[in-house]
Design a protein around this motif. Structure first.
Motif, PDB file in Angstrom:
ATOM      1  N   LYS A 260      45.743  39.976  35.550  1.00 35.82           N
ATOM      2  CA  LYS A 260      44.378  40.474  34.910  1.00 35.82           C
ATOM      3  C   LYS A 260      44.438  41.036  33.525  1.00 35.82           C
ATOM      4  O   LYS A 260      43.125  40.708  32.937  1.00 35.82           O
ATOM      5  CB  LYS A 260      44.748  41.809  35.093  1.00 35.82           C
ATOM      6  CG  LYS A 260      44.955  42.188  37.006  1.00 35.82           C
ATOM      7  CD  LYS A 260      45.496  43.643  37.311  1.00 35.82           C
ATOM      8  CE  LYS A 260      45.282  44.089  38.507  1.00 35.82           C
ATOM      9  NZ  LYS A 260      45.898  44.941  39.359  1.00 35.82           N
ATOM     10  N   ALA A 263      42.214  38.630  32.435  1.00 32.25           N
ATOM     11  CA  ALA A 263      40.482  38.436  32.085  1.00 32.25           C
ATOM     12  C   ALA A 263      40.039  39.259  32.015  1.00 32.25           C
ATOM     13  O   ALA A 263      39.019  39.505  31.717  1.00 32.25           O
ATOM     14  CB  ALA A 263      40.593  39.018  34.381  1.00 32.25           C
ATOM     15  N   ALA A 290      34.665  39.288  40.404  1.00 30.88           N
ATOM     16  CA  ALA A 290      36.189  38.931  40.157  1.00 30.88           C
ATOM     17  C   ALA A 290      36.328  38.726  41.533  1.00 30.88           C
ATOM     18  O   ALA A 290      38.257  38.795  41.745  1.00 30.88           O
ATOM     19  CB  ALA A 290      36.097  40.191  39.969  1.00 30.88           C
ATOM     20  N   GLU A 293      39.519  36.561  40.610  1.00 27.18           N
ATOM     21  CA  GLU A 293      40.560  37.400  40.343  1.00 27.18           C
ATOM     22  C   GLU A 293      41.054  37.463  41.335  1.00 27.18           C
ATOM     23  O   GLU A 293      42.487  37.480  41.124  1.00 27.18           O
ATOM     24  CB  GLU A 293      39.760  37.699  39.683  1.00 27.18           C
ATOM     25  CG  GLU A 293      41.257  38.926  38.628  1.00 27.18           C
ATOM     26  CD  GLU A 293      40.342  40.168  37.596  1.00 27.18           C
ATOM     27  OE1 GLU A 293      41.263  41.305  37.890  1.00 27.18           O
ATOM     28  OE2 GLU A 293      39.359  39.905  37.338  1.00 27.18           O
TER      29      GLU A 293
END
Length: 338
Positions: A260, A263, A290, A293
């Protein structure tokens, strides 16, 4: 474990009949659940823990797919399959993906019309023997009794290996893995043969694992990986690139803990592309930016998943070996996100 020719023909016929059509991504999203075919229980790869929660490398992959597609790593229905039922379950549409220590072979790819997402574990068939026998090499197995599941390529590999090395053996036919283990422990055969990872998993369940030795001799190549039905390129692409995302994450140092943060901000263009901050890879897959991710956050990168499920600190105690990253002398290599 591998399927018989008769079952292969049945699975191919089922698929050819057109029972399933393209559009798996839409079906999974409409259902809100991913149907993932797994083993009936192989610790380290797919097995329920004491609380009934499925755990293992193959399980973690399906959770990553569910996270990418459904935004929820728990949105998975795990469907136990046997060596005999796994391919028909996939061909018929009962499951959306088969993540079950399955070897990528020509016939499964071409004749059965399945598409492999890639290799999630490099393996090879070998032997396990009681330490009390004092055997350190397969070349010392001349005249041994060997527990073997009939009608499998495991059986064929065994026959070819002994013939090539001018050795003889007495097969002890068994119906399945459970009977194989029971007969071996009861002394009905001197040797058990299977993929090395499977033997390590089986040994971990023994009361005295150290009383048994897995030999270093490897008689076959067994590249294991998840697979889907042919004819649905979008679904095949998504499953393939989810696996590559997990491997690429390890290469780039992206973990479940820092994904996170990376990202939110990174100067590395490779990380930006993988985590959806540059390019439109998610859109090309039919997903949002995303997706990767979420897949990584679900359980971590490939190295984290290996360590948690199979590594030397687990009961399986497998070294990375050929499953290490290519930069570390192994075979694991993510395709480029470009």
């Amino acid at each position: 474990m591998k399927m018989t020719t008769a079952l292969a023909t049945l699975a191919a016929a089922t698929l050819t009949a057109g029972i399933v059509s393209a559009g798996t991504m839409a079906d999974v999203q409409a259902r809100g659940k991913l149907n993932c075919g797994v083993t009936t229980g192989q610790p380290g790869f797919s097995a329920p823990d004491a609380s009934g929660t499925w755990q293992g490398l193959d399980i973690s992959y399906c959770r990553a797919v569910a996270a990418a597609v459904l935004k929820d790593p728990k949105a998975v229905n795990f469907v136990p399959t046997t060596a005999q039922t796994r391919f028909s379950a996939l061909a018929s549409g009962e499951i959306d993906i088969l993540s079950r220590t399955t070897t990528w072979t020509f016939s499964r790819d071409v004749d059965l019309k399945f598409t492999f997402a890639g290799v999630s574990f490099y393996d090879g068939q070998t032997f396990m023997v009681p330490r009390s026998l004092g055997i350190s090499s397969a070349k010392d197995l001349n005249g041994a009794t060997v527990c073997i599941t009939s009608g499998t390529t495991t059986e064929l590999n065994l026959a070819e290996y002994f013939k090539k090395n001018n050795l003889t053996y007495e097969p002890v036919p068994v119906e399945n893995g459970a009977e194989n283990q029971q007969k071996y422990l009861a002394g009905a055969c001197d040797v058990m043969t299977s993929d090395g990872s499977d033997l390590a998993s089986i040994r971990s369940s023994f009361a005295n694992p150290d009383d048994h030795v897995i030999l270093a001799d490897i008689m076959s190549k067994e590249p294991l990986g998840p697979l889907v039905r042919q004819g649905d390129d979008q679904w095949a692409d998504m499953t393939r690139w989810t696996l590559n995302a997990l491997i690429s994450a390890e290469e780039l140092g992206i973990t479940a803990e820092n994904v996170k943060q990376l990202a939110a901000g990174s100067d590395n263009p490779e990380i930006k592309r993988l985590l959806g901050k540059e390019g439109d890879f998610g859109k090309q897959l039919g997903l949002d930016a995303a997706w990767a991710e979420r897949a990584i956050a679900a359980g971590g990168n490939y190295g984290e998943l290996f360590a948690k499920n199979l590594g030397e600190r687990t009961s399986i105690k497998l070294p990375r070996g050929q499953n290490a990253l290519w930069e570390q002398g192994g075979l694991m290599y993510a395709l480029p996100f470009r």
